[in-house]
Design an enzyme around this catalytic site. Sequence first.
Site, PDB file in Angstrom:
ATOM      1  N   SER A  86      68.405  92.225 130.248  1.00 55.78           N
ATOM      2  CA  SER A  86      69.418  92.979 129.532  1.00 55.78           C
ATOM      3  C   SER A  86      70.460  93.489 130.501  1.00 55.78           C
ATOM      4  O   SER A  86      70.150  93.843 131.643  1.00 55.78           O
ATOM      5  CB  SER A  86      68.785  94.166 128.793  1.00 55.78           C
ATOM      6  OG  SER A  86      69.773  95.007 128.235  1.00 55.78           O
TER       7      SER A  86
ATOM      8  N   GLU B  70      62.726  80.466 124.888  1.00 62.48           N
ATOM      9  CA  GLU B  70      63.968  80.429 124.118  1.00 62.48           C
ATOM     10  C   GLU B  70      64.744  79.144 124.394  1.00 62.48           C
ATOM     11  O   GLU B  70      65.326  78.541 123.481  1.00 62.48           O
ATOM     12  CB  GLU B  70      64.816  81.660 124.423  1.00 62.48           C
ATOM     13  CG  GLU B  70      64.235  82.944 123.836  1.00 62.48           C
ATOM     14  CD  GLU B  70      64.954  84.195 124.310  1.00 62.48           C
ATOM     15  OE1 GLU B  70      65.925  84.075 125.091  1.00 62.48           O
ATOM     16  OE2 GLU B  70      64.533  85.291 123.898  1.00 62.48           O
TER      17      GLU B  70
ATOM     18  N   HIS C 279      48.319  83.613 108.806  1.00 65.69           N
ATOM     19  CA  HIS C 279      49.334  84.302 107.990  1.00 65.69           C
ATOM     20  C   HIS C 279      49.921  85.511 108.730  1.00 65.69           C
ATOM     21  O   HIS C 279      50.350  86.479 108.108  1.00 65.69           O
ATOM     22  CB  HIS C 279      48.754  84.767 106.643  1.00 65.69           C
ATOM     23  CG  HIS C 279      48.186  83.674 105.824  1.00 65.69           C
ATOM     24  ND1 HIS C 279      48.921  82.966 104.896  1.00 65.69           N
ATOM     25  CD2 HIS C 279      46.926  83.149 105.785  1.00 65.69           C
ATOM     26  CE1 HIS C 279      48.146  82.068 104.315  1.00 65.69           C
ATOM     27  NE2 HIS C 279      46.941  82.146 104.846  1.00 65.69           N
TER      28      HIS C 279
ATOM     29  N   LYS D 258      64.111  95.362 131.465  1.00 70.29           N
ATOM     30  CA  LYS D 258      63.761  94.505 130.328  1.00 70.29           C
ATOM     31  C   LYS D 258      63.587  93.066 130.804  1.00 70.29           C
ATOM     32  O   LYS D 258      64.371  92.548 131.584  1.00 70.29           O
ATOM     33  CB  LYS D 258      64.850  94.573 129.258  1.00 70.29           C
ATOM     34  CG  LYS D 258      64.439  93.948 127.923  1.00 70.29           C
ATOM     35  CD  LYS D 258      65.500  94.255 126.860  1.00 70.29           C
ATOM     36  CE  LYS D 258      65.020  93.840 125.472  1.00 70.29           C
ATOM     37  NZ  LYS D 258      64.885  92.396 125.352  1.00 70.29           N
TER      38      LYS D 258
END
Length: 443
Positions: A297, A310, A167, A303
């Site tokens: 980025s 993805e 959960h 970054k």
Amino acid sequence: MARTEEERELWGAETRKAVENFRVSGEPIPASVARWLGRIKAAAARINAELGLLDPDKAERIAAAADRVAAGELDDQFPIDVFQTGSGTSSNMNANEVIAALAGDDVHPNDDVNLGQSSNDVFPSAVHLAALAEITSDLLPALERLAAALEARAAEFDDVVKSGRTHWMDAVPVTLGQEFGGYAAQVREGIARLQAALPRLGKIPLGGTATGTGLNTHPEFASRVRARLQEETGLEISPPADPFESQAARDALVETSGALKTIAVSLTKIANDLRFMGSGPRAGLAEIVLPELQKGSSIMPGKVNPVIPEVVTQVAAQVVGNDQAIAIGGMQGHFELNVFVPLLARNLLDSVKLLASASRLFADKCVAGIEANRETCERYAELTLSAATALNPYIGYDKATEIVQEAVRSGKSLREVARAAGVDEATLDEALDYRKMATPHDR
């Protein structure tokens, strides 16, 4: 200036009509389907010669031209839009015309090249076999590669203890290796599901001609062509369970797509877990370090993004969408014919190609380079209050609950609160062994 063979249009009037009539997507049928039309027609010509139905010289010229189609030399000669007549008649006529043009002026596209065939049986046969071949030669090896990469990480991370999560909340300790072992098993189960569908995918309607009765086909034609194709390719190619089922329904394509969709669902779970575990590096979970492939980025220096997970999840979404269209297409089997076969071919082969490419990328550019952040994982294992579960056999659920609640209120560790509650040190050492908690049945 005269055009060379490579430059000229080899197709004829029926193909031209179809090109004009079906200006829809600008996307032709999958090249693999066109190639399998060539392979089937080459085998058909040679078998028709053996059966005494076609002049041997003419048959060999047809087969030689069809071999060129099968080899991919003539992919540009199949210009008809994939969104066409639902039986694939236009593309079958396209193949007949191209092969006849190459085979000689005395070769007729229908009477000779299409002898013993109908669009209604030869086109879906080409679709089934194209999918069978691509899955066997491309997708299954790619999935094996991904499973092996995950298994390698599972072995490497076998001793890395961390907090489990259910959960999205802290749960009892697990090892990072156990999680990766679960991912590998998901891929292995996907391979098994896909392999289970292949025998039905290999059942082709060839020989059924227009409706499944076999009208205008020699009784030995289909079995001999199947045997020749199987010998040439090594694929498991079988007769239909029933010619009317095989002509009217494309259930094997729907079943295969369902297996591909399940694999897409599995890859989504795995990819999402990896990007969540790799989140951070300072304000996220930071349990693993994903390979740095490119800048993350255009404005934030340093970054790094989980680009391969993805990609994988985007591919999975497309495969699930393809499956939805395939399910709807599979419903369009009206009486003796399904009339959505080009759509089924487009989407199924797209899913196969996408999953194969994504699986290789996932294995090579992500999974193989993952590193464990051991200190962070072990700190989370020690912080999880769910470790109090291990105290249940010693002090009972209710008292363990009180200890957890006090730990939450005070911010103290489980060990400190349990000690203050009277749990002796030997019991704490026995119960709060995080590695033992993660592997309770190891001996």
